[in-house]
Design a protein around this motif. Structure first.
Motif, PDB file in Angstrom:
ATOM      1  N   ALA A 136       3.469   5.466  -5.963  1.00  0.00           N
ATOM      2  CA  ALA A 136       3.398   5.418  -7.427  1.00  0.00           C
ATOM      3  C   ALA A 136       2.727   6.666  -8.001  1.00  0.00           C
ATOM      4  N   LEU A 137       1.986   7.401  -7.178  1.00  0.00           N
ATOM      5  CA  LEU A 137       1.244   8.556  -7.693  1.00  0.00           C
ATOM      6  C   LEU A 137       2.122   9.803  -7.790  1.00  0.00           C
ATOM      7  N   ASN A 149       1.768   1.640  -3.609  1.00  0.00           N
ATOM      8  CA  ASN A 149       0.639   2.159  -4.394  1.00  0.00           C
ATOM      9  C   ASN A 149       0.535   3.673  -4.261  1.00  0.00           C
ATOM     10  N   ALA A 150       0.704   4.170  -3.055  1.00  0.00           N
ATOM     11  CA  ALA A 150       0.622   5.618  -2.858  1.00  0.00           C
ATOM     12  C   ALA A 150       1.839   6.318  -3.474  1.00  0.00           C
ATOM     13  N   SER A 199       0.824  -1.206   0.000  1.00  0.00           N
ATOM     14  CA  SER A 199       0.000   0.000   0.000  1.00  0.00           C
ATOM     15  C   SER A 199       0.862   1.261   0.000  1.00  0.00           C
ATOM     16  N   HIS A 200       2.039   1.178   0.622  1.00  0.00           N
ATOM     17  CA  HIS A 200       2.976   2.305   0.528  1.00  0.00           C
ATOM     18  C   HIS A 200       3.394   2.517  -0.920  1.00  0.00           C
ATOM     19  N   THR A 251       4.742  14.300  -4.794  1.00  0.00           N
ATOM     20  CA  THR A 251       3.875  15.340  -4.237  1.00  0.00           C
ATOM     21  C   THR A 251       2.561  14.750  -3.754  1.00  0.00           C
ATOM     22  N   THR A 252       1.917  13.958  -4.613  1.00  0.00           N
ATOM     23  CA  THR A 252       0.654  13.350  -4.224  1.00  0.00           C
ATOM     24  C   THR A 252       0.851  12.425  -3.030  1.00  0.00           C
ATOM     25  N   VAL A 260       3.132  12.473  -0.657  1.00  0.00           N
ATOM     26  CA  VAL A 260       3.328  13.232   0.583  1.00  0.00           C
ATOM     27  C   VAL A 260       1.990  13.833   1.029  1.00  0.00           C
ATOM     28  N   GLY A 261       1.200  14.301   0.057  1.00  0.00           N
ATOM     29  CA  GLY A 261      -0.122  14.833   0.388  1.00  0.00           C
ATOM     30  C   GLY A 261      -1.010  13.787   1.050  1.00  0.00           C
ATOM     31  N   LEU A 262      -0.802  12.520   0.701  1.00  0.00           N
ATOM     32  CA  LEU A 262      -1.596  11.441   1.287  1.00  0.00           C
ATOM     33  C   LEU A 262      -1.045  10.997   2.638  1.00  0.00           C
ATOM     34  N   GLY A 263       0.098  11.546   3.022  1.00  0.00           N
ATOM     35  CA  GLY A 263       0.646  11.202   4.319  1.00  0.00           C
ATOM     36  C   GLY A 263       1.728  10.132   4.269  1.00  0.00           C
ATOM     37  N   VAL A 264       2.304   9.896   3.085  1.00  0.00           N
ATOM     38  CA  VAL A 264       3.419   8.958   2.967  1.00  0.00           C
ATOM     39  C   VAL A 264       4.683   9.649   3.475  1.00  0.00           C
ATOM     40  N   ARG A 265       5.504   8.901   4.221  1.00  0.00           N
ATOM     41  CA  ARG A 265       6.747   9.490   4.736  1.00  0.00           C
ATOM     42  C   ARG A 265       7.740   9.602   3.602  1.00  0.00           C
ATOM     43  N   ARG A 266       8.181  10.822   3.367  1.00  0.00           N
ATOM     44  CA  ARG A 266       8.965  11.130   2.173  1.00  0.00           C
ATOM     45  C   ARG A 266      10.323  10.413   2.142  1.00  0.00           C
TER      46      ARG A 266
END
Lengths: 331, 276
Positions: free
Chosen positions: A205-206, A202-203, A199-200, A209-210, A212-218
């Motif tokens: 892959a966007l 998948n996020a 799931s990390h 910027t997107t 990080v906006g979703l809350g993924v640790r950069r």
């Protein structure tokens, strides 16, 4: 339903491949002999040695290394968001080969070649972590080129380890033992570990910027993905050498079968990679049997020489069938 | 009825007469890339339940400001505060449960479907472990419905038109179900009808209490659909207030270098500019 069909198909393919590997060899064994040896009451001691010590470890190590290469490929492609990336992009394979050469130059004929490979692979992965903050793919490719040059230099100084190193560079499953299987088996844990990162990925892959906006640790998320990728690649290289193409083609083929959702992609690619490498090895072994005077179990055709021959047509077929763009912008 | 007489630029950072306390506030933030500063000591407070449009010429810093508000860019000094707490002191996923961002450009993985994209909007709410199960939830359905892409849910993004794809991305941002929504040029790629659909949707979300900050290129759309228009030029806020106070001939000349008259839009009464 489609998922179930794919899973059943994959399971049947694995069983068929294992069976084929157990039957193919210089000694023709009857199905009953193979079954008896597998179940632990071989009719002749030689059967037990042939099936359990030679043929079974070879197919198991091949399946494991293929799954590890494919998993590493999925992870590397995910972290750099480039479908052309593969385990070799990390430079881990070249690091392993360099370590093998250096160790053989320092201590000719030593029996710890696999240990040297693993240490070299992990050291290369560590170096990539330190240097690759800005541009991961470029750094990995450059590291691989430097390790490759150093390997060539070392071989020019002393060409004695050439045969061993060549098998390592091309990738070979010849003469694998139960010890090789015991060494690679624990590393298969990186496959479920990769799935836990799905799931990390998948996020991620966007786009950064997107994500990080979703809350993924950069920093942490790509580091974790790359870390598992390096471990899986290091284990695969240690078990089978720097086999080309499996880590690239298996994720692609899997993507065409199940889509780009990593929750399905990771297991699908792992199974396809296992099948691909092991099938290529069966071909390599069968060809070796036909070569005059060769000892196919030890010095036969290395599997790495065959993977592209099988993988490339497969990829071309899948690409033509699906005619899907490989990367796509929002616009 | 025309109001083509030049009026002086309103003073910078005029606090707008908007209801509610500031939910998101930039407090003297300096933001830059490498050695170029884009914003310097800029302050902007966004009141809850309002729709704010950021306008300005290319390179004026409006997207940079939006990225800073979304904590995608960290300010070198100053702070962006969410309900008074600096964003840097909040866990990034907690921020994502409050603020959704639609960036200007994004890439989708090859072969992804609309549903798979929209599902990603649930990442901050569900968390990475729960996201390992494929599930649809009510928030996803609502987002698909509101953006008019429910009937496309199982189509691959690659097979959609640019406008349909853009609406799928907006659905992903809505699926986050945050109370703050940041949109960077959301009307890009949309045909006129879908631009208006989107802006009306923004209006409805605002009416439901959502706080919206959007970068818009079309000044007339900004004037018509935002409660507050903030004009930037060279990294500074040069006008800020109700559309009537900001969309003026003087501003159009001073900021956009357009010679224009401003007339009230016959439908909404909001200012509408026409080039001379």
């Amino acid at each position: 339903m489609r998922t179930l069909a794919l899973a059943v198909g994959a399971a049947l393919a694995v069983v068929a491949l294992v069976a084929a590997h157990l039957f193919v060899g210089r000694s023709a064994l009857a199905p009953g002999d193979v079954a008896a040896a597998l179940l632990g009451h071989a009719r002749e001691p030689a059967h037990e040695i042939i099936v359990l010590r030679f043929r079974l470890p070879r197919v198991l190590v091949g399946l494991a290394a293929g799954a590890l290469l494919a998993t590493s490929g999925v992870l590397v492609q995910a972290v750099v968001r480039n479908p052309l990336a593969e385990p070799a992009t990390t430079g881990v394979g070249s690091g392993a080969a360099l370590a093998v050469v250096v160790s053989l130059l320092v201590a000719p004929g030593h029996p710890y070649v696999a240990v040297a490979a693993l240490l070299g692979a992990l050291a290369a992965g560590g170096l990539l972590f330190v240097l690759g903050r800005r541009s991961l793919a470029l750094t990995g490719i450059l590291l691989g080129a430097v390790f490759g040059s150093l390997t060539s230099f070392a071989l020019v100084l002393d060409s004695a380890p050439m045969g061993t190193v060549l098998r390592w560079l091309v990738g070979s499953l010849n003469a694998r033992t139960t010890g090789d299987w015991d060494a690679v088996a624990p590393w298969l844990l990186t496959v479920p570990l990769a799935w836990l990162l799905a799931s990390h990925m998948n996020a991620w892959a966007l786009g950064e910027t997107t994500a990080v906006g979703l809350g993924v640790r950069r920093l942490l998320t790509p580091a974790a993905i790359l870390g598992v990728a390096v471990l899986a690649a290091a284990a695969a290289v240690t078990a089978a050498g720097a086999v080309a193409f499996v880590g690239l083609v298996a994720p692609h083929a899997a993507r065409m079968l199940v889509g780009s959702d990593h929750r399905r992609l990771v297991p699908a690619a792992a199974v396809l990679g296992a099948l691909l490498l092991s099938a290529a090895d069966l071909v390599a072994f069968a060809v070796s049997l036909e070569l005059p005077g060769a000892r196919p179990d030890v010095a036969g055709v290395p599997v790495g020489a065959v993977t592209a021959l099988i993988g490339a047509p497969l990829l071309v077929h899948l690409v033509r069938r699906s005619a899907r763009p490989t990367l796509q912008e929002r616009g | 009825m025309t109001s083509s007489l030049p009026t002086p630029l309103p003073p910078p950072s005029t606090p707008p007469s908007t209801p509610g306390a500031p939910v998101l506030a930039a407090d003297r933030i300096t933001v830059g890339y490498r050695d170029a500063l884009v914003l310097e000591a800029l302050s902007l407070a966004v009141a809850a339940g309002t729709a704010t449009a950021l306008v300005g010429p290319n390179g004026s810093g409006k997207s940079t400001l939006l990225a800073a508000l979304a904590r995608v860019l960290a300010p070198r000094s100053g702070a962006v505060r969410l309900d008074g707490t600096p964003l840097r002191d909040l866990p990034t996923r907690a921020v994502a449960r409050r603020i959704a961002l639609l960036p200007q450009t994004s890439t989708a993985p090859p072969g992804a479907t609309v549903r798979e994209l929209v599902e990603q909007g649930r990442y901050p709410q569900r968390g990475p472990w729960a996201m390992l199960r494929r599930t649809d939830d009510a928030a996803m359905e609502r987002a698909l419905e509101r953006t008019g892409v429910a009937h496309l849910a199982d189509r691959r993004l690659a097979t959609l038109s640019g406008g349909e794809r853009q609406r799928a991305w907006i659905a992903m941002a809505l699926a986050q179900e945050t109370d703050v929504l940041l949109l960077d040029e959301p009307t890009t790629y949309l045909d006129v009808r879908h631009q208006l659909d989107l802006l009306r949707l923004v209006g409805r979300l605002r009416d439901e209490g959502m706080t919206v900050v959007m970068v818009l290129h079309d000044l007339n759309q900004a004037a018509r659909y935002a409660d507050r228009v903030v004009a930037l030029r060279e990294g500074r806020i040069v006008a800020d207030g109700a559309p009537e106070a900001v969309v003026t001939p003087a501003l159009l000349r001073g900021v956009f270098e357009i010679d224009a008259v401003v007339v009230p839009d016959p439908v909404s009464g909001r200012p509408h500019f026409v080039e001379r």
